[in-house]
Structures are given as C-alpha cells and as structure tokens.
Enzyme design. Sequence first.
Site, PDB file in Angstrom:
ATOM      1  N   GLY A  10      35.132  24.985   4.771  1.00  0.00           N
ATOM      2  CA  GLY A  10      34.243  25.999   4.891  1.00  0.00           C
ATOM      3  C   GLY A  10      34.521  26.994   5.809  1.00  0.00           C
ATOM      4  O   GLY A  10      34.685  26.257   7.256  1.00  0.00           O
ATOM      5  N   ARG A  25      28.169  31.214   9.728  1.00  0.00           N
ATOM      6  CA  ARG A  25      26.476  31.348  11.237  1.00  0.00           C
ATOM      7  C   ARG A  25      27.096  30.838  12.198  1.00  0.00           C
ATOM      8  O   ARG A  25      26.050  31.109  13.553  1.00  0.00           O
ATOM      9  CB  ARG A  25      25.972  30.294  10.190  1.00  0.00           C
ATOM     10  CG  ARG A  25      24.909  30.947   9.306  1.00  0.00           C
ATOM     11  CD  ARG A  25      23.847  30.272   8.753  1.00  0.00           C
ATOM     12  NE  ARG A  25      24.105  29.510   7.692  1.00  0.00           N
ATOM     13  CZ  ARG A  25      23.458  28.587   7.264  1.00  0.00           C
ATOM     14  NH1 ARG A  25      22.683  28.141   7.867  1.00  0.00           N
ATOM     15  NH2 ARG A  25      24.031  27.302   6.272  1.00  0.00           N
ATOM     16  N   GLN A  31      42.410  24.858   0.619  1.00  0.00           N
ATOM     17  CA  GLN A  31      42.112  25.405  -0.117  1.00  0.00           C
ATOM     18  C   GLN A  31      41.353  27.213  -0.987  1.00  0.00           C
ATOM     19  O   GLN A  31      40.868  26.900   0.417  1.00  0.00           O
ATOM     20  CB  GLN A  31      40.853  24.511  -0.188  1.00  0.00           C
ATOM     21  CG  GLN A  31      39.958  25.039  -2.017  1.00  0.00           C
ATOM     22  CD  GLN A  31      38.179  24.631  -1.185  1.00  0.00           C
ATOM     23  OE1 GLN A  31      37.895  24.832  -0.294  1.00  0.00           O
ATOM     24  NE2 GLN A  31      36.977  24.476  -2.366  1.00  0.00           N
ATOM     25  N   ALA A  56      35.019  16.562  61.976  1.00  0.00           N
ATOM     26  CA  ALA A  56      34.828  17.596  61.807  1.00  0.00           C
ATOM     27  C   ALA A  56      35.839  18.443  60.985  1.00  0.00           C
ATOM     28  O   ALA A  56      36.364  18.732  62.677  1.00  0.00           O
ATOM     29  CB  ALA A  56      32.922  17.660  61.911  1.00  0.00           C
ATOM     30  N   ASN A  77      49.640  21.281  53.822  1.00  0.00           N
ATOM     31  CA  ASN A  77      50.307  20.531  53.183  1.00  0.00           C
ATOM     32  C   ASN A  77      51.079  21.630  52.421  1.00  0.00           C
ATOM     33  O   ASN A  77      52.008  20.760  52.001  1.00  0.00           O
ATOM     34  CB  ASN A  77      49.061  19.558  52.295  1.00  0.00           C
ATOM     35  CG  ASN A  77      48.454  20.232  51.227  1.00  0.00           C
ATOM     36  OD1 ASN A  77      47.708  21.272  51.265  1.00  0.00           O
ATOM     37  ND2 ASN A  77      48.564  19.881  50.009  1.00  0.00           N
TER      38      ASN A  77
HETATM   39  C1  UD1 Z   1      26.545  20.717  -0.578  1.00  0.00           C
HETATM   40  C2  UD1 Z   1      26.467  19.341  -1.584  1.00  0.00           C
HETATM   41  C3  UD1 Z   1      24.293  18.520  -1.499  1.00  0.00           C
HETATM   42  C4  UD1 Z   1      24.252  18.333  -0.320  1.00  0.00           C
HETATM   43  C5  UD1 Z   1      24.902  18.626   0.794  1.00  0.00           C
HETATM   44  C6  UD1 Z   1      24.763  18.257   2.161  1.00  0.00           C
HETATM   45  C7  UD1 Z   1      27.573  20.215  -3.168  1.00  0.00           C
HETATM   46  C8  UD1 Z   1      27.553  20.807  -4.744  1.00  0.00           C
HETATM   47  N1  UD1 Z   1      26.740  20.422  -3.073  1.00  0.00           N
HETATM   48  O1  UD1 Z   1      25.686  21.172  -0.369  1.00  0.00           O
HETATM   49  O2  UD1 Z   1      23.709  18.175  -2.519  1.00  0.00           O
HETATM   50  O3  UD1 Z   1      22.567  17.527  -0.116  1.00  0.00           O
HETATM   51  O4  UD1 Z   1      26.201  19.706   0.901  1.00  0.00           O
HETATM   52  O5  UD1 Z   1      24.782  18.497   3.281  1.00  0.00           O
HETATM   53  O6  UD1 Z   1      28.203  19.837  -2.675  1.00  0.00           O
HETATM   54  N2  UD1 Z   1      33.792  22.884   1.285  1.00  0.00           N
HETATM   55  C9  UD1 Z   1      34.807  22.961   1.355  1.00  0.00           C
HETATM   56  N3  UD1 Z   1      35.066  23.893   0.321  1.00  0.00           N
HETATM   57  C10 UD1 Z   1      34.606  24.484  -0.597  1.00  0.00           C
HETATM   58  C11 UD1 Z   1      32.518  24.353  -0.746  1.00  0.00           C
HETATM   59  C12 UD1 Z   1      32.351  23.254   0.695  1.00  0.00           C
HETATM   60  O7  UD1 Z   1      35.722  22.642   1.768  1.00  0.00           O
HETATM   61  O8  UD1 Z   1      34.636  25.620  -1.482  1.00  0.00           O
HETATM   62  C13 UD1 Z   1      32.602  21.561   2.830  1.00  0.00           C
HETATM   63  C14 UD1 Z   1      32.301  22.524   3.807  1.00  0.00           C
HETATM   64  O9  UD1 Z   1      33.809  22.646   4.621  1.00  0.00           O
HETATM   65  C15 UD1 Z   1      31.298  21.375   3.523  1.00  0.00           C
HETATM   66  C16 UD1 Z   1      31.339  20.795   2.855  1.00  0.00           C
HETATM   67  O10 UD1 Z   1      32.168  20.875   2.022  1.00  0.00           O
HETATM   68  O11 UD1 Z   1      31.976  20.648   4.567  1.00  0.00           O
HETATM   69  C17 UD1 Z   1      30.320  21.018   1.755  1.00  0.00           C
HETATM   70  O12 UD1 Z   1      29.561  22.508   1.915  1.00  0.00           O
HETATM   71  P1  UD1 Z   1      28.115  23.403   1.574  1.00  0.00           P
HETATM   72  O13 UD1 Z   1      28.534  24.814   1.160  1.00  0.00           O
HETATM   73  O14 UD1 Z   1      27.485  22.964   3.157  1.00  0.00           O
HETATM   74  O15 UD1 Z   1      27.420  22.967   0.824  1.00  0.00           O
HETATM   75  P2  UD1 Z   1      26.094  22.612   0.546  1.00  0.00           P
HETATM   76  O16 UD1 Z   1      25.580  24.275  -0.528  1.00  0.00           O
HETATM   77  O17 UD1 Z   1      25.698  22.885   1.815  1.00  0.00           O
END
Ligand code: UD1
Length: 464
Positions: free
Chosen positions: A13, A17, A79, A388, A394
Amino acid sequence: MKNNLNIIVLAAGQGKRMKSVLPKVLHPIAGKPMLHHVLATAQTLDPASICIVYGHGGEQVRAQTSIASSKSQLSWAKQEPQLGTGHAVQQALPHLPNDGVALILYGDVPLISAATLSTLVAAAGENKLAWLTMTVANADGLGRILRDEHHRVTAIVEHKDASDEQRKIMEINTGFLACPVAWLSSWLPKLQNANAQGEYYLTDILAMAVADGVAVETHSPAAEWEVAGINSKDQLAQLERTYQLEIAKRLMADGTSLADPARIDVRGTLTCGNGTISDVFIDVNCLFEGAVHLAANVRIGANCVLKDCHIGENTEILPFSSIDGATIGKGARIGPYARIRPATTLADNTHIGNFVEVKASEIGVGSKANHLSYIGDTTIGANVNVGAGTITCNYDGVNKHRTIIEDNVQIGSDVQLVAPVTIGKGATIGAGTTVWKNAPPATLTLNKKEQISLAGWTRPVKNT
Ligand code: UD1
Ligand code: MG
C-alpha cells in the site's frame, strides 16, 4: 517435524495519507519501523519462509529490511500495479510451497501479537481456514462478517459494497487469516473485481471456502489495538501511546513505580529489578532506547534519556541527565544535567554532577566529578576528587590521547590535563594548573603564576 508455516506480509500500500517520502511501513512505532515489528513477531512463530509483498517505495523497504532468523527464508514479491488484497497475496504464491500453510499479516498493522497468531495457525491446522475477526464499537470502513442463522460464517462484505442492514453488523474482518497454501492457489485466480472499488478482494475467498465445504474457524485477538492498521500520522501517534501504555503496565506489574504511566517512552527493551523485586522509580518524561537495565531500587529523575546502559542497584540518576552506552555501578549519583557518553564505566558510589561530560572513561569506586567538567578517554582510580571546571585535553587536533589519574588523587578546580598524561597515586594538583607533564605521586603539582594587583586602575565608564 519441519515447520510448514509460511508467512505472507502485505506491504504494498502507498500510504498516501502519511504525506511522506518514507514508505508507510517504515514509519516507526517505538523507534522501530512498523514492518520490523511485524517481522519480529512473525519470526517468533519459526516459519519456514516469510514473503513480503511490496510496491510503492519498495526498494527503500527492501534496503532497510532483513530478518535475524536463519531458520526462515525471506523472499520479496513485487505487486505492480496494486489491484487489491487478493491480487497482492497472489503475487506471493510462487514463493510458497504448495504443501505448506499460509498466514497473512500486514506491514501496517504492527502490534499483532505472537499469541494471537499462534492461536490462528493452530485453528487452521492442516485443513481449515482460520480467520481473525473482532466485534468493535465503530466498524466504519471495515469489511463485515456475514453469518447464517446457525451463526456460521458465510462471507465478508466490504463496507463500500455493504447494504445499510449489513453495515449494522459490528463483527469486522481484521484481515488476518491462515489456511493451506494449496487452497489460496485454487481460490485466488477465481477472484473477480466487480465491486465498488474495482479491486480483487482477498475477503472473497471466505465465501469460496464455504462453497467448497471447507471448515472455517473464527478467532478474536485479546485486544483491539493488536489489529489496528495505520493510515495516518494521527493513527500512528495514537497507536504509539497505546503501545507505550502497555509497556508501562508491564513495568508496573513487575514492581516498578512510574510517576505517570502516560509519560514514559521505551524504544527498545527496558528491564527493571532482579526478577523478583524492582522498587525502581521512574519520574515523568523519561526516554529509554536500545537495551536498558535498571537494577533494584534505582531512581530515575524527570526528563532523563537513557540508551544502551546498565545502572546498578540503589543508584540515583537526577533530572535532565543523558546516559548512552555506559555501565554504572551501585549507589552512584549522576546528574542533574550530566552527560555520560559511550564506552564509559562508572564504579560503585561514584558521583557525577551537573554539566559534567564523561566519554570513553573508567571511573573507580567512590570517585567524584561534581561540577562543570569534561572527562574524555580517561582512567580514574578510586577515591579521586575532580575539581570544578577540570578539563581533560584529550584531542590534539588529529589523535585522541588518554589521561590516567591514579587512586586518591585530588584535582583542584579549573585544571587542564593535557593528554597523554598520568597523575600519580595520591597526588594533588593545584587550582588553575595546566598539567602537560606527568605529575608524580604524593606531591603537589602546580604552575607558577604571578598574582599582581594594580592600584589606581579604574573601570571603564559606559559611553554616553
Ligand atoms: C481491508 C479488508 C477489510 C478489512 C480491513 C482491515 C479487503 C478487501 N478488505 O480493507 O475487510 O476490514 O482491511 O483493515 O481485504 N495492500 C496491498 N496491495 C493492494 C492492496 C492492499 O499490499 O493492492 C495491503 C495494504 O498495504 C494494507 C492491506 O493490504 O496493508 C490492506 O489494504 P487496505 O487498502 O488498507 O484495505 P482496506 O480497504 O482497508
Ligand atoms: Mg483499500
């Protein structure tokens, strides 16, 4: 038996933010990148392999990440583009043995506990799907767990795809799951992205498992903070405080008194007492870094910073002191405003006072430097008093040299000791002396200086 556990860590990810050039998973909790917390916990499970799925800022993440365990093999799967959590896990599959069990972790969910993960892995066994869910007070934005009238899980629906009715469900998907690799290999290629986010959702495999008649087990973590994911600096700061409070509670449970459990920071490991008794007292706003040990009945004053050090029993560190890379004996008194730098050993009953800097030095039993001094590259014996304003000179601009001060030496105020130099046992050095030759034992050494007084001299008068 060979451990057939294989861990996948999703860390692709972007973390938009965070508004930072640093990839999200490298932002620290307790001074350590989030991803490193996850990997440390992962290694306690002794997996056969760990595969990190990376994307944005991946090269930086790779360069700053390694694992300590030689038992687990570390691999990386890129990825690109990022098409969802299901797509992310799919990238890791070529790195996993098809006869293993997979456990999925998240680089931005740093505080998952080893105990929770062990329970999840045990629940999956060799032939089940184990999923970590939790009932929360605010489920906004999270995937919801759907169950049938017999309370059996049937599917997960993402918040954005959920109906108003489904959004009332408070049992959410934490994201953590364990199951045989072979099933991931059969389910993931069947994922569709016809959903609100146009992503390949990992969560959709739950319904596939149910359709295939696979037993699904759900478990919950002991605490909600274990599954808290980080998307912003605000969430990072909140989780930091949660983590620090947990450390504070552990210290107090072991007998350490904290003036305020909300005002201590441990970035590493802090151990106190002898295992049975602590009686250590830590005042407000102290920071501990690296490996710090405080023996029984140590007192740390307010606003101290201690890094990689060992403090002996009954020693008192007074406020605003900084100690880095030092071993301090029993019954010593350090500070206020003392600076102890690396490679320093202070023996029992030593006193180091205000505005005294000590570097790469050994100071013997009962010796004192109470005010305004620099002691660098020096060996001081027992029962020495450093007056003091004494400075060890050194550094000649090129090399560092040692100063040796033997037992029972008395050094007057404002003395310069030009190293290399030795002050013999029992010697006395007069105030204001510049010592550039060895001072013999049991004698008084001083520089001849003339004191003159000018009569008739008048002070300058301020120009008008
Ligand atoms: C995901 C879950 C949701 C859960 C939530 C908990 C899915 C579809 N949804 O949602 O059910 O309640 O986490 O926090 O799984 N990531 C990748 N590659 C990608 C997308 C994401 O590596 O293509 C990683 C992100 O870095 C992160 C994690 O997967 O560590 C979760 O991704 P994020 O987009 O935050 O998922 P949510 O939409 O919050
Ligand atoms: Mg998402």
